[in-house]
Design a protein around this motif. Structure first.
Motif, PDB file in Angstrom:
ATOM      1  N   THR A 130       0.841  -1.187   0.000  1.00 20.12           N
ATOM      2  CA  THR A 130       0.000   0.000   0.000  1.00 20.12           C
ATOM      3  C   THR A 130       0.876   1.237   0.000  1.00 20.12           C
ATOM      4  O   THR A 130       1.775   1.362   0.819  1.00 20.12           O
ATOM      5  CB  THR A 130      -0.922   0.025   1.231  1.00 20.12           C
ATOM      6  OG1 THR A 130      -1.704  -1.168   1.255  1.00 20.12           O
ATOM      7  CG2 THR A 130      -1.845   1.228   1.185  1.00 20.12           C
ATOM      8  N   LEU A 131       0.615   2.155  -0.906  1.00 21.29           N
ATOM      9  CA  LEU A 131       1.382   3.397  -0.946  1.00 21.29           C
ATOM     10  C   LEU A 131       0.852   4.369   0.093  1.00 21.29           C
ATOM     11  O   LEU A 131      -0.359   4.600   0.171  1.00 21.29           O
ATOM     12  CB  LEU A 131       1.283   4.037  -2.333  1.00 21.29           C
ATOM     13  CG  LEU A 131       2.024   3.364  -3.478  1.00 21.29           C
ATOM     14  CD1 LEU A 131       1.798   4.156  -4.755  1.00 21.29           C
ATOM     15  CD2 LEU A 131       3.502   3.254  -3.184  1.00 21.29           C
ATOM     16  N   PRO A 132       1.719   4.963   0.899  1.00 25.41           N
ATOM     17  CA  PRO A 132       1.261   5.958   1.865  1.00 25.41           C
ATOM     18  C   PRO A 132       0.840   7.237   1.157  1.00 25.41           C
ATOM     19  O   PRO A 132       1.269   7.516   0.031  1.00 25.41           O
ATOM     20  CB  PRO A 132       2.497   6.188   2.748  1.00 25.41           C
ATOM     21  CG  PRO A 132       3.654   5.824   1.884  1.00 25.41           C
ATOM     22  CD  PRO A 132       3.171   4.713   0.994  1.00 25.41           C
ATOM     23  N   ALA A 133      -0.009   8.006   1.823  1.00 21.81           N
ATOM     24  CA  ALA A 133      -0.455   9.271   1.239  1.00 21.81           C
ATOM     25  C   ALA A 133       0.652  10.309   1.331  1.00 21.81           C
ATOM     26  O   ALA A 133       1.536  10.231   2.172  1.00 21.81           O
ATOM     27  CB  ALA A 133      -1.708   9.755   1.973  1.00 21.81           C
ATOM     28  N   GLY A 134       0.582  11.291   0.453  1.00 23.44           N
ATOM     29  CA  GLY A 134       1.499  12.418   0.528  1.00 23.44           C
ATOM     30  C   GLY A 134       2.888  12.182  -0.020  1.00 23.44           C
ATOM     31  O   GLY A 134       3.808  12.940   0.293  1.00 23.44           O
ATOM     32  N   SER A 196      10.623  10.150   1.321  1.00 22.62           N
ATOM     33  CA  SER A 196      10.812  11.564   0.973  1.00 22.62           C
ATOM     34  C   SER A 196      11.538  11.746  -0.356  1.00 22.62           C
ATOM     35  O   SER A 196      11.647  12.869  -0.843  1.00 22.62           O
ATOM     36  CB  SER A 196      11.593  12.277   2.082  1.00 22.62           C
ATOM     37  OG  SER A 196      12.917  11.761   2.177  1.00 22.62           O
ATOM     38  N   ILE A 197      12.003  10.646  -0.954  1.00 27.70           N
ATOM     39  CA  ILE A 197      12.698  10.726  -2.243  1.00 27.70           C
ATOM     40  C   ILE A 197      11.660  10.599  -3.361  1.00 27.70           C
ATOM     41  O   ILE A 197      10.979   9.569  -3.458  1.00 27.70           O
ATOM     42  CB  ILE A 197      13.746   9.602  -2.387  1.00 27.70           C
ATOM     43  CG1 ILE A 197      14.774   9.687  -1.255  1.00 27.70           C
ATOM     44  CG2 ILE A 197      14.434   9.689  -3.739  1.00 27.70           C
ATOM     45  CD1 ILE A 197      15.755   8.528  -1.238  1.00 27.70           C
ATOM     46  N   PRO A 198      11.471  11.614  -4.194  1.00 26.28           N
ATOM     47  CA  PRO A 198      10.450  11.544  -5.254  1.00 26.28           C
ATOM     48  C   PRO A 198      10.641  10.329  -6.155  1.00 26.28           C
ATOM     49  O   PRO A 198      11.714  10.111  -6.707  1.00 26.28           O
ATOM     50  CB  PRO A 198      10.669  12.851  -6.024  1.00 26.28           C
ATOM     51  CG  PRO A 198      11.289  13.784  -5.036  1.00 26.28           C
ATOM     52  CD  PRO A 198      12.179  12.912  -4.195  1.00 26.28           C
ATOM     53  N   GLY A 199       9.588   9.523  -6.267  1.00 20.02           N
ATOM     54  CA  GLY A 199       9.609   8.373  -7.170  1.00 20.02           C
ATOM     55  C   GLY A 199      10.230   7.120  -6.609  1.00 20.02           C
ATOM     56  O   GLY A 199      10.274   6.097  -7.294  1.00 20.02           O
ATOM     57  N   ALA A 200      10.727   7.151  -5.362  1.00 16.33           N
ATOM     58  CA  ALA A 200      11.416   5.971  -4.816  1.00 16.33           C
ATOM     59  C   ALA A 200      10.448   4.906  -4.343  1.00 16.33           C
ATOM     60  O   ALA A 200      10.614   3.718  -4.640  1.00 16.33           O
ATOM     61  CB  ALA A 200      12.342   6.390  -3.676  1.00 16.33           C
ATOM     62  N   ARG A 201       9.429   5.288  -3.597  1.00 20.03           N
ATOM     63  CA  ARG A 201       8.537   4.319  -2.975  1.00 20.03           C
ATOM     64  C   ARG A 201       7.589   3.696  -3.994  1.00 20.03           C
ATOM     65  O   ARG A 201       7.108   4.359  -4.893  1.00 20.03           O
ATOM     66  CB  ARG A 201       7.713   5.013  -1.869  1.00 20.03           C
ATOM     67  CG  ARG A 201       6.798   4.104  -1.066  1.00 20.03           C
ATOM     68  CD  ARG A 201       7.587   3.115  -0.226  1.00 20.03           C
ATOM     69  NE  ARG A 201       6.716   2.227   0.493  1.00 20.03           N
ATOM     70  CZ  ARG A 201       6.276   2.454   1.745  1.00 20.03           C
ATOM     71  NH1 ARG A 201       6.627   3.553   2.384  1.00 20.03           N
ATOM     72  NH2 ARG A 201       5.504   1.581   2.342  1.00 20.03           N
ATOM     73  N   GLY A 202       7.323   2.412  -3.854  1.00 23.03           N
ATOM     74  CA  GLY A 202       6.282   1.772  -4.661  1.00 23.03           C
ATOM     75  C   GLY A 202       6.744   0.670  -5.580  1.00 23.03           C
ATOM     76  O   GLY A 202       6.010   0.273  -6.487  1.00 23.03           O
ATOM     77  N   CYS A 203       7.954   0.122  -5.359  1.00 21.67           N
ATOM     78  CA  CYS A 203       8.466  -0.904  -6.280  1.00 21.67           C
ATOM     79  C   CYS A 203       7.661  -2.202  -6.203  1.00 21.67           C
ATOM     80  O   CYS A 203       7.397  -2.846  -7.223  1.00 21.67           O
ATOM     81  CB  CYS A 203       9.941  -1.177  -5.995  1.00 21.67           C
ATOM     82  SG  CYS A 203      10.975   0.292  -6.205  1.00 21.67           S
ATOM     83  N   THR A 204       7.275  -2.586  -4.986  1.00 20.20           N
ATOM     84  CA  THR A 204       6.482  -3.809  -4.842  1.00 20.20           C
ATOM     85  C   THR A 204       5.118  -3.647  -5.477  1.00 20.20           C
ATOM     86  O   THR A 204       4.623  -4.545  -6.182  1.00 20.20           O
ATOM     87  CB  THR A 204       6.350  -4.187  -3.357  1.00 20.20           C
ATOM     88  OG1 THR A 204       7.650  -4.419  -2.807  1.00 20.20           O
ATOM     89  CG2 THR A 204       5.502  -5.441  -3.191  1.00 20.20           C
ATOM     90  N   THR A 205       4.485  -2.481  -5.259  1.00 20.59           N
ATOM     91  CA  THR A 205       3.161  -2.258  -5.851  1.00 20.59           C
ATOM     92  C   THR A 205       3.245  -2.213  -7.369  1.00 20.59           C
ATOM     93  O   THR A 205       2.331  -2.670  -8.058  1.00 20.59           O
ATOM     94  CB  THR A 205       2.546  -0.950  -5.333  1.00 20.59           C
ATOM     95  OG1 THR A 205       3.368   0.160  -5.727  1.00 20.59           O
ATOM     96  CG2 THR A 205       2.431  -0.957  -3.830  1.00 20.59           C
ATOM     97  N   GLU A 206       4.349  -1.688  -7.903  1.00 19.07           N
ATOM     98  CA  GLU A 206       4.525  -1.649  -9.356  1.00 19.07           C
ATOM     99  C   GLU A 206       4.658  -3.062  -9.909  1.00 19.07           C
ATOM    100  O   GLU A 206       4.051  -3.403 -10.937  1.00 19.07           O
ATOM    101  CB  GLU A 206       5.749  -0.818  -9.715  1.00 19.07           C
ATOM    102  CG  GLU A 206       5.941  -0.652 -11.211  1.00 19.07           C
ATOM    103  CD  GLU A 206       7.174   0.171 -11.544  1.00 19.07           C
ATOM    104  OE1 GLU A 206       7.195   0.777 -12.636  1.00 19.07           O
ATOM    105  OE2 GLU A 206       8.117   0.204 -10.717  1.00 19.07           O
TER     106      GLU A 206
END
Length: 313
Positions: A130-134, A196-206
């Motif tokens: 799950t991606l966190p908000a913000g 806090s790094i733009p574009g870093a989070r979400g590899c598993t969801t991708e």
């Protein structure tokens, strides 16, 4: 004016005008020959109904606004009854949102339960699926603008399944290669400040999104899908098994592809270099299209599918 002119000026169809008449919202004048005749007041009513429809208020709910105009008010929502109609519509939206939120919660619970069946560790998977908000949105810095049209270099990369993929010999047709920084693993922490790094989070969801759309991608002519990061082959093999991916994950620990094609990378605590998130559509050995930057990653596979559907071979 005649019904056709009224419809044209109001931006609706003549069928819609007749529908409004059937609801009693519009009462045209009648000429001696029986033809309908409309004036500026009718035009104002039709425009009001059309604008209300754009907010989700249907023609069947438009009566208070039409009556308000009929009383001589400049705006259809100058009356108390119109404000009550707004509140009713908002309450209905709130009800639908609550239902959708409940459904989403149940789906997330089922997803976590399903994805957790192969693990013995107690740490929940919520942080990874799950991606966190913000999250900060990455901006296009032009670092991939030079890629379309380039040929793939003659580089061989190991796959988690044990084989080797020759990037310079992918064959005919289209291949999707999505590059990402790193995937999180239950029981281990992500790098400090990762969110806090733009574009870093979400590899598993991708990865899960490409998994869930894999059959559809094949249906629109994709010959193969590959994930690629600088993580070790053993790690890639674990990801494929844990997430039940129907495609291979490639390992480029020494950033051969990045160096050969001048691909964007970045630093993070504990990692001197990581791939920036980027997707290549390769066709007959050359890069046909590039997705960069990518956000949000959890719906990126659908974005790729939409592009491929709109740009058939």
């Amino acid at each position: 004016m005649r019904i056709g002119e009224l419809a044209r000026l109001a931006g609706v169809t003549t069928k819609a005008v007749r529908y409004y008449e059937s609801l009693g919202l519009l009462v045209p004048h009648r000429l001696p020959n029986g033809y309908r005749d409309y004036d500026e007041g009718h035009l104002r009513v039709v425009i009001e109904i059309r604008e209300l429809a754009a907010t989700g208020i249907s023609a069947r709910q438009a009566a208070p606004f039409v009556e308000c105009l009929g009383l001589g008010h400049e705006h259809g929502d100058d009356c108390v009854s119109s404000l009550a109609a707004y509140r009713d519509s908002i309450a209905e939206i709130d009800r639908i949102v609550a239902i959708l939120h409940t459904r989403r919660t149940h789906l997330v619970e089922r997803l976590e339960e399903s994805a957790s069946r192969t693990f013995t560790k107690e740490k929940p998977l919520t942080d990874y699926v799950t991606l966190p908000a913000g999250l900060p949105v990455p901006q296009d810095d032009g670092a991939a603008a030079h890629l379309p049209g380039l040929g793939m270099p003659s580089i061989d990369l190991p796959a988690g399944g044990g084989g080797v993929v020759r990037l310079g010999d992918l064959g005919s047709g289209r291949t999707v290669i999505y590059l990402y920084p790193l995937t999180g693993r239950p029981g281990s922490d992500l790098p400090e400040g990762w969110d806090s790094i733009p574009g870093a989070r979400g590899c598993t969801t991708e990865a899960c999104d490409f998994r869930d759309h894999h059959d559809e991608l094949r249906d629109v002519g994709v010959e193969a899908v590959y994930g690629l990061s600088s993580q070790a082959t053993a790690y890639q093999a674990e990801v494929v098994d844990r997430l039940r991916l129907p495609f291979e994950m490639l390992s480029d620990e020494h950033f051969q592809l990045a160096d050969a094609m001048d691909l964007p990378t970045f630093r993070a605590p504990g990692h001197e270099r990581l791939y920036s998130r980027l997707t290549l559509i390769v066709r007959d050995g050359r890069i046909e299209h590039v997705f960069y930057p990518i956000f949000p990653p959890n719906t990126h596979a659908q974005q790729v599918l939409d592009w491929l559907t709109q740009n058939p071979t």
